[in-house]
Every structure is written in structure tokens, then in C-alpha cells.
Design an enzyme around this catalytic site. Structure first.
Site, short mmCIF file in Angstrom:
data_model
loop_
_atom_site.label_atom_id
_atom_site.label_comp_id
_atom_site.label_asym_id
_atom_site.label_seq_id
_atom_site.Cartn_x
_atom_site.Cartn_y
_atom_site.Cartn_z
NE ARG A 41 47.65 40.41 47.04
CZ ARG A 41 48.96 40.35 47.12
NH1 ARG A 41 49.55 39.17 47.11
NH2 ARG A 41 49.69 41.44 47.21
N GLY B 156 49.43 47.89 46.60
CA GLY B 156 50.38 46.82 46.91
C GLY B 156 50.60 46.64 48.39
N PRO C 132 40.68 46.44 41.13
CG PRO C 132 41.64 46.83 39.02
CD PRO C 132 41.57 47.37 40.43
CB CYS D 118 47.24 41.31 33.60
SG CYS D 118 46.87 39.57 33.86
CB ALA E 97 40.11 38.55 37.10
#
Ligand SMILES: Cc1cc2nc3c(=O)[nH]c(=O)nc-3n(C[C@H](O)[C@H](O)[C@H](O)COP(=O)(O)O)c2cc1C
Length: 328
Positions: free
Chosen positions: A226, A202, A16, A101, A18
Site C-alpha cells: 500500500r 507489512g 503483488p 489472501c 490485485a
């Protein structure tokens, strides 16, 4: 469906994010073989009390996205239980709670990674969500609040004992945000201390990295964040079998399809910015990419001209790479 069955489909899936893991991008990642996808975080208070255009947009998903995990961000039992019910009724397959978060404006309110600070209080919160959630319930955590408070193992044991079905571990502390390396050894410690499935996350940038993470930590599956931005084919194992030209053609078609999805999903007022943002992600590996990405992003030309410019640059980049290969 049981979480374990949902996790069997593919060892890697989209994380996920944002502003990134919206319905168009999730669709493109699914096309490329991602396991089930997760929505970006949905604020529980906004979902219950403020039915804004933005909330409607981030909770929207297509039939193609089945199964789908929907992620909640919140800290009070009332809005989290109510919003879990809303998402269940909307057709979520899994409810995921964001406890990772690190953004100060979120943690200041007691949400995200702040929930890892008080295990007793968070156990009560999870109990109330578990009581009303009939579908699988998962939680995404960090290694802990800061280097002096690394509690992923203790926290995961609590989550398991409160009936959570699965945990995702991003092994950086809240204080680290995205700096330094993620400590995969912490994922391994969590895997070794609980029985429910653990997803590792990660610094995974390729399918091979994901396999290495599974081998090292014995986690059940892997989330890529990412490493998938501007690179949704990271999930696509079959790309390796294609020639350079075939691969680039495949990428071009994928980008065209992504633009089509964006045009169908976003309201007119957000379209140009979304298209520019994603094209600049895709231009990441191009020659002079910094300059080109700024050119794309800052252009005030009509959006169709920006798209045309992007594909010219795309083709030029392919030709340059081919010439380089020949001269080697
Ligand atoms: C732009 C961005 C937005 C993110 N938004 C969320 C989010 O909404 N929910 C969440 O649990 N994690 C979020 N994350 C964290 C990622 O899911 C992931 O845990 C983190 O990026 C580490 O994985 P990676 O190294 O594969 O990127 C976000 C990360 C980025 C870069």
C-alpha cells in the site's frame, strides 16, 4: 538464476496487489528502483481452463520486467502444477504461490490463507509444484489463520523442507485482514528458524521503514504494498537529494509516463476507469484530497479533460506547498 542473486539487486520491491500491480505500475516501480516485481495473483484454474481476456492481460509482461515473479492463486495440485508449467513457458523467472489472501470468497474455496490451515495437505501440494518447477519457487504467507492459530514458523519450516526457495511473510493473521499492526517479531521468528531467504512485508511506508524492518528482523529483503500506491517513488533513494521543485517535476514526469503505459496496455474499454483510478491515487496527498479524488473519479468529462484537471490540481498543490514553506 538463484533467488539469492535476484534478491541482492535491491532491498525493497513492489508487493503483488490485485488490481494495482499490473504491468504499467510494475514498470513505473522498476523505473524508480524497485527490485524485481511480482504480478498480481493469477487464478490457476482460470489460467489453465479459461483463456479469458483478463487472464491474458494479467499474465502479460514486457521484456523490461526481467526478472519477474508470477504469482499463482489456487488449491488443487492439477491446476497449480499445470499453471506453473504455463508460467514457466511464458518466461517467468520465479513462481510465487499465494498462501496469504484473506478474502472470504477466496478462502471459502480453500485458496490463499486457507492453505495455512492444513500443513500436511499443503506439504503434498507444494511437493507436486516443486517437482515440475525448474525455476525458483517462493510462497507468500500470513502469520496464520487467526489469533489462536499462529503457525508461520511451523509452516515455513515445512515449506523449506519441501524445497521452496524463499518465503514472504506478511505478519497479520487471515482474520486480521489489514487491521491492526503487522507483528514484525513474527518475521524475525521465521528468519531465525529457517535458512532460505525471507522477505518481510507489512506497514512499510518508506525506505527508512524498510531499513528498520531489516535491522529488526534480519530479513533478506522487503516488499512494499500500500505504501507504493500513488507513491511509486517510495523505491527511489535518489529523490532525497533533489530540491522540492525538482522532486515535484520528477513526480509529474513519472505520472505522465504511467499514463502512457496505461494507454499502451489496457484495452480501450478499461482505459478511462484505469486512468481515473490511478489519478485519484496520485491525488491522495493534495489539499482537499477527498473531495478532489471524488471529483476525478466521478467526472463524466472526456478523459483528456480529467487528465488536464488533475495536472492543474497538481500544479496548484505544488504552489500552495511552496507558499507554506516560505511562510514558515
Ligand atoms: C489492493 C490490494 C491487493 C492485494 N493483492 C494481493 C495479491 O494479489 N497477492 C498477494 O499475495 N497479496 C496481495 N495483497 C497483499 C499485499 O501484497 C501485502 O501483503 C499487504 O498489503 C501488506 O503489505 P503493505 O502493508 O505494504 O501494504 C494485496 C493488498 C492490497 C492492498
Amino acid at each position: 538464476m538463484k533467488l539469492n542473486d535476484l534478491l541482492e539487486k535491491n532491498i525493497v520491491r513492489l508487493a503483488p496487489m490485485a488490481g494495482v500491480s499490473n504491468a504499467p505500475f510494475r514498470t513505473i516501480c522498476l523505473d524508480n528502483g524497485s527490485g524485481f516485481v511480482t504480478t498480481e495473483e493469477i487464478d490457476s484454474i482460470s489460467l489453465v481452463y479459461n483463456k479469458s481476456e483478463r487472464t491474458r492481460l494479467i499474465t502479460a509482461f514486457s521484456e523490461y520486467e526481467n526478472p519477474i515473479a508470477m504469482q499463482l492463486l489456487g488449491c488443487d495440485s492439477e491446476s497449480l502444477t499445470e499453471s506453473s508449467k504455463i508460467l514457466q513457458d511464458l518466461g517467468a523467472s520465479i513462481i510465487d504461490i499465494n498462501m496469504g489472501c484473506p478474502v472470504p470468497k477466496i478462502t471459502k474455496k480453500g485458496k490463499g490463507a486457507a492453505l495455512m490451515k492444513d500443513i500436511t495437505q499443503t506439504a503434498k501440494l507444494i511437493k507436486s509444484i516443486r517437482n515440475i518447477t525448474k525455476i525458483p519457487l517462493t510462497v507468500k504467507i500470513r502469520s496464520g489463520w487467526d489469533e489462536n492459530n499462529i503457525n508461520a514458523v511451523e509452516f515455513s519450516k515445512m515449506l523449506e523442507s519441501e524445497g521452496v526457495d524463499g518465503i514472504t511473510v506478511h505478519p497479520r493473521s487471515r482474520a486480521q485482514r489489514y487491521e491492526g499492526n503487522s507483528k514484525w517479531s513474527i518475521i524475525k521468528e521465521v528468519v531465525d528458524s529457517i535458512k532460505i531467504p525471507v522477505t518481510g512485508n507489512g506497514d512499510v511506508k518508506s525506505y527508512d521503514d524498510a531499513k528498520r524492518m531489516i535491522e529488526f528482523t534480519k530479513c533478506k529483503s522487503v516488499m512494499i504494498g500500500r505504501g507504493a500506491i500513488g507513491n511509486p517513488w517510495v523505491f527511489n533513494k535518489s529523490l532525497e537529494e533533489l530540491s522540492y521543485e525538482e522532486k515535484e517535476l520528477f513526480k509529474k514526469k513519472t505520472i505522465i509516463n504511467h499514463l502512457r503505459q496505461i494507454k499502451n496496455y489496457f484495452p480501450k474499454k478499461n482505459l478511462d476507469i484505469q486512468i481515473k483510478k490511478n489519478l485519484s491515487y496520485y491525488a491522495k496527498g493534495f489539499y482537499n484530497s477527498r473531495e478532489l479524488r471524488q471529483k476525478i473519479f466521478r467526472s463524466s468529462d472526456p478523459i483528456e479533460n480529467v487528465i488536464e484537471l488533475f495536472f492543474k490540481l497538481f500544479d496548484r498543490n505544488v504552489e500552495k506547498n511552496k507558499l507554506e514553506k516560505i511562510s514558515v
